[in-house]
Design an enzyme around this catalytic site. Structure first.
Site, PDB file in Angstrom:
ATOM      1  N   ASP A 114       0.824  -1.195  -0.001  1.00 24.48           N
ATOM      2  CA  ASP A 114      -0.078  -0.079   0.036  1.00 24.48           C
ATOM      3  C   ASP A 114       0.950   1.255   0.237  1.00 24.48           C
ATOM      4  O   ASP A 114       2.127   1.169   0.067  1.00 24.48           O
ATOM      5  CB  ASP A 114      -0.922  -0.019   1.305  1.00 24.48           C
ATOM      6  CG  ASP A 114      -0.150   0.106   2.504  1.00 24.48           C
ATOM      7  OD1 ASP A 114       0.838   0.427   2.640  1.00 24.48           O
ATOM      8  OD2 ASP A 114      -0.801  -0.180   3.687  1.00 24.48           O
ATOM      9  N   ASP A 293      -8.076  -7.418   0.825  1.00 19.81           N
ATOM     10  CA  ASP A 293      -7.176  -7.690   1.709  1.00 19.81           C
ATOM     11  C   ASP A 293      -7.767  -6.943   3.086  1.00 19.81           C
ATOM     12  O   ASP A 293      -8.917  -6.248   3.011  1.00 19.81           O
ATOM     13  CB  ASP A 293      -5.907  -6.953   1.587  1.00 19.81           C
ATOM     14  CG  ASP A 293      -5.995  -5.430   1.797  1.00 19.81           C
ATOM     15  OD1 ASP A 293      -5.516  -4.877   2.905  1.00 19.81           O
ATOM     16  OD2 ASP A 293      -6.612  -4.721   1.083  1.00 19.81           O
TER      17      ASP A 293
END
Length: 398
Positions: A114, A293
């Site tokens: 991320d 996720d």
């Protein structure tokens, strides 16, 4: 024994990077009754079968789980790393000296990082967001740092992820329309800066990396539509949907997800960030999402909450004290079939570290089993019926 045996072609000299293929997504099948899809994502570190759930390895480790267990028991195909946490500790120098995160943690399958945007968003008391980027204080020692779209691309290049996320601002819920619009527009400007930086640089470890933009716009339909169209126009190899699962009602999340998946291109994978419960995942697979996720399976495991094929178990409850049946024989992995509910309850009540390990492995194996089952039912043509049954089951508290 070299865990990278047969993998040496991933770590060749930098001069060969341009020879690598870009990430490739192949759409194999679409469900006739829903928007659920089956596909494959090909990266230099292996192929991912979608729909897929990605365990979260915040600081280079999926909490309480060995890499061997991730591969063999959980059968994870890709894991996440966290840019904010890895940048602060162990730091980019150590990761680069190791040869990238794959070499550092021994995981030889794909990794997604991320951008750190969500972590910076959650540090609301100690960060300042401006056009050029974000100034924030480290949660470790209070030191000041500056993230920009450009240096976040460079940081993720150095970490060595296969899939790199654009730097964005994740808006809170609730969020005023005016703020959501300004934030989205800034995220779009940041994206163009990310693209410029990403496309003018190369990876450091000899394998290809790809950049996913992120759709924002809070819970406002017109903003989500505008953002999805902007992101689609940038024609990257995959796209993400951010800013959901931040406190809004589930139905609102589904509404925004469907609106966006209808706009994002069919021939690119769609990643819904930070979602969610087993029921959330099944509903969003039905809306055309390919990748998920969430920290929920591991975080809840450490608190004694188990997700199973029959429903949700709070293993601390006395009713499991003398239940010597396996945790969940349907899942088939070692932890779920070898250990009994009674034994896991005993470990949990006793605060034994093994409790967190068993529960984490089980919960992650369940999530991977669930998306694997979804894939099979999409291919079989009975996904819609199966999904309705499973949503009820996995939402039931036992």
């Amino acid at each position: 024994m070299d865990i990278f045996a047969g993998q040496s072609h991933h770590f060749v000299d930098e001069v060969h990077i341009i020879e690598n293929q870009e990430m490739k997504f192949t759409l194999k099948h679409t469900d006739p009754q829903t928007k659920a899809r089956v596909g494959t994502v090909e990266t230099d570190h292996g192929t991912i079968q979608t729909p897929i759930f990605m365990p979260v390895g915040t600081a280079g480790s999926v909490k309480a789980v060995h890499q061997r267990e991730l591969k063999e028991d959980i059968q994870a195909q890709i894991i996440l790393g966290n840019t904010y946490h890895l940048y602060l500790r162990p730091g980019l120098d150590i990761i680069e000296k190791a040869g990238g995160l794959h070499r550092f943690n021994g995981w030889d399958r794909p990794i997604l990082t991320d951008s750190g945007g969500y972590q910076v968003f959650s540090l609301s008391g100690s960060r300042k967001i401006k056009e050029d980027g974000v100034m924030f204080k480290s949660h470790i020692d209070g030191s000041k740092h500056h993230f920009t779209p450009e240096n976040v691309m460079d940081i993720q290049r150095t970490i060595g992820a296969d899939i790199i996320m654009a730097f964005d601002e994740c808006t809170p819920y609730p969020c005023e329309y005016g703020y959501a619009r300004k934030s989205m527009e800034m995220t779009h400007r940041w994206l163009d800066r990310c693209i410029t930086q990403f496309d003018s640089t190369t990876g450091k470890y000899g394998y290809s990396q790809t950049l996913f933009p992120i759709v924002q716009g809070s819970v406002y339909k017109d903003l989500r539509k505008q953002s999805a169209e902007f992101i689609a126009s940038r024609e990257r190899e995959g796209n993400a949907i951010g800013g959901l699962s931040v406190g809004e009602p589930a139905e609102m999340m589904y509404e925004m997800t469907e609106l966006v998946t209808d706009i994002l291109p069919q021939d690119k994978p769609r990643y819904l960030m930070g979602v969610g419960t087993p029921a959330n995942i099944l509903e969003c697979i039905a809306l055309g999402v390919d990748m998920f996720d969430c920290v929920m399976p591991t975080r809840n495991a450490r608190n004694g909450m188990l997700f199973t094929s029959e429903g949700i178990i709070n293993i601390r409850n006395k009713k499991w004290e003398d239940d010597f049946s396996a945790i969940d024989p349907a899942i088939g992995n070692y932890a779920s079939t070898f250990y009994s509910k009674a034994y896991l309850r005993h470990l949990t009540i006793s605060k034994e570290i093994l409790a967190a390990q068993i529960a984490s492995i089980h919960n992650l194996a369940f999530y991977l089993w669930l998306v694997g089952q979804a894939r099979e039912h999409i291919l079989a043509g009975d996904f819609a019926v199966w999904k309705e049954q499973m949503v009820k089951k996995v939402s039931t508290r036992l």
